[in-house]
Design a protein around this motif. Structure first.
Motif, PDB file in Angstrom:
ATOM      1  N   LEU A  81       0.949  -0.751  -0.216  1.00  0.00           N
ATOM      2  CA  LEU A  81      -0.266  -0.083   0.068  1.00  0.00           C
ATOM      3  C   LEU A  81       0.480   0.858   0.142  1.00  0.00           C
ATOM      4  O   LEU A  81       0.574   2.561  -0.594  1.00  0.00           O
ATOM      5  CB  LEU A  81      -1.007   0.191   1.054  1.00  0.00           C
ATOM      6  N   ASN A  84       1.984   1.605  -3.535  1.00  0.00           N
ATOM      7  CA  ASN A  84       0.571   2.493  -3.925  1.00  0.00           C
ATOM      8  C   ASN A  84       1.063   3.435  -3.934  1.00  0.00           C
ATOM      9  O   ASN A  84       0.575   4.171  -5.002  1.00  0.00           O
ATOM     10  CB  ASN A  84      -0.631   1.482  -3.928  1.00  0.00           C
ATOM     11  N   CYS A  85       0.872   4.397  -2.649  1.00  0.00           N
ATOM     12  CA  CYS A  85       0.524   5.528  -2.623  1.00  0.00           C
ATOM     13  C   CYS A  85       1.954   6.499  -3.460  1.00  0.00           C
ATOM     14  O   CYS A  85       1.593   7.683  -4.267  1.00  0.00           O
ATOM     15  CB  CYS A  85       0.467   5.795  -1.180  1.00  0.00           C
ATOM     16  N   SER A 115      -5.948   5.609  -0.214  1.00  0.00           N
ATOM     17  CA  SER A 115      -4.857   4.050  -0.480  1.00  0.00           C
ATOM     18  C   SER A 115      -4.278   4.446   0.598  1.00  0.00           C
ATOM     19  O   SER A 115      -3.611   3.652   1.689  1.00  0.00           O
ATOM     20  CB  SER A 115      -3.861   4.040  -1.119  1.00  0.00           C
ATOM     21  N   CYS A 118      -6.451   3.260   3.883  1.00  0.00           N
ATOM     22  CA  CYS A 118      -6.297   1.875   4.105  1.00  0.00           C
ATOM     23  C   CYS A 118      -4.737   1.269   4.590  1.00  0.00           C
ATOM     24  O   CYS A 118      -5.072   0.157   5.767  1.00  0.00           O
ATOM     25  CB  CYS A 118      -6.153   1.209   2.427  1.00  0.00           C
ATOM     26  N   ILE A 130      -9.602  -4.521   0.385  1.00  0.00           N
ATOM     27  CA  ILE A 130      -9.560  -2.961  -1.081  1.00  0.00           C
ATOM     28  C   ILE A 130     -10.502  -3.168  -2.382  1.00  0.00           C
ATOM     29  O   ILE A 130     -10.150  -2.216  -2.645  1.00  0.00           O
ATOM     30  CB  ILE A 130      -8.114  -3.522  -1.137  1.00  0.00           C
TER      31      ILE A 130
END
Length: 201
Positions: A81, A84-85, A115, A118, A130
């Protein structure tokens, strides 16, 4: 039925949701956007939101940071995550800047907020779905676009409702999430898109 429910999680994987939202935007936007720009944006986003995360996943698996693509524990989700950010931040700075296509800029800003939320939940050992985060964010974006462009997409919205329900059923069937984790993922995905509507609608 078992195979169908399992396949739904793969067909509607969270990785494809950002590109799905962008494709839908370009297909419905009444603005003239040169084909070359659309093509360049889609190729760039496909590489950064689908190809790169897949490569990063295999790298993390090789390094022993994740055990499977499902990332069943909150701890396993932290590093993917976070990466991904970073990818979404690069997209916001290089590909979808606010002075180009404002609707897509805020769509991806909403994805970033979802994101990061999360990620924070995972740090505190809470596991939001997700899958639900991805589909609910795109669903809310579709609703906002229908209002923004004054277009009738009731059929698409009805289909999205069915898909959302199918994904939730699939995740429950696989024992991947509890009801609370699915509801949490739904709100984590939808609320940022809803709140950011004020800046571009």
């Amino acid at each position: 039925m078992d195979k169908i429910l399992k396949s739904i999680s793969f067909v509607f994987h969270p990785l494809i949701m950002p590109v799905l939202g962008v494709i839908f935007y370009f297909s419905k936007s009444p603005r003239f956007i040169p084909h070359e720009i659309i093509q360049a944006k889609l190729i760039s986003l496909f590489i950064l939101t689908i190809i790169l995360p897949i490569l990063l996943y295999f790298l993390l698996r090789t390094l022993g940071k994740v055990e499977s693509i499902y990332m069943p524990t909150a701890q396993e989700r932290i590093l993917p995550l976070a990466l991904n950010c970073i990818v979404v931040i690069v997209i916001l700075q290089r590909i979808l800047t606010p002075n180009q296509i404002i609707e897509l800029y805020y769509f991806f800003l909403g994805i970033l907020i979802s994101s990061m939320t999360c990620l924070m939940l995972a740090v505190f050992k809470f596991k939001a779905s997700i899958h639900m985060m991805g589909i609910s964010g795109v669903f809310m974006f579709f609703i906002a676009l229908s209002i923004h462009f004054s277009i009738n997409i009731n059929g698409t919205l009805a289909l999205m409702s069915v898909i959302t329900g199918a994904i939730a059923t699939s995740r429950l069937h696989a024992n991947a999430h509890t009801y609370m984790e699915l509801i949490l993922g739904l709100f984590v995905g939808a609320l940022p898109q809803l709140l950011l509507v004020n800046y571009w609608l």
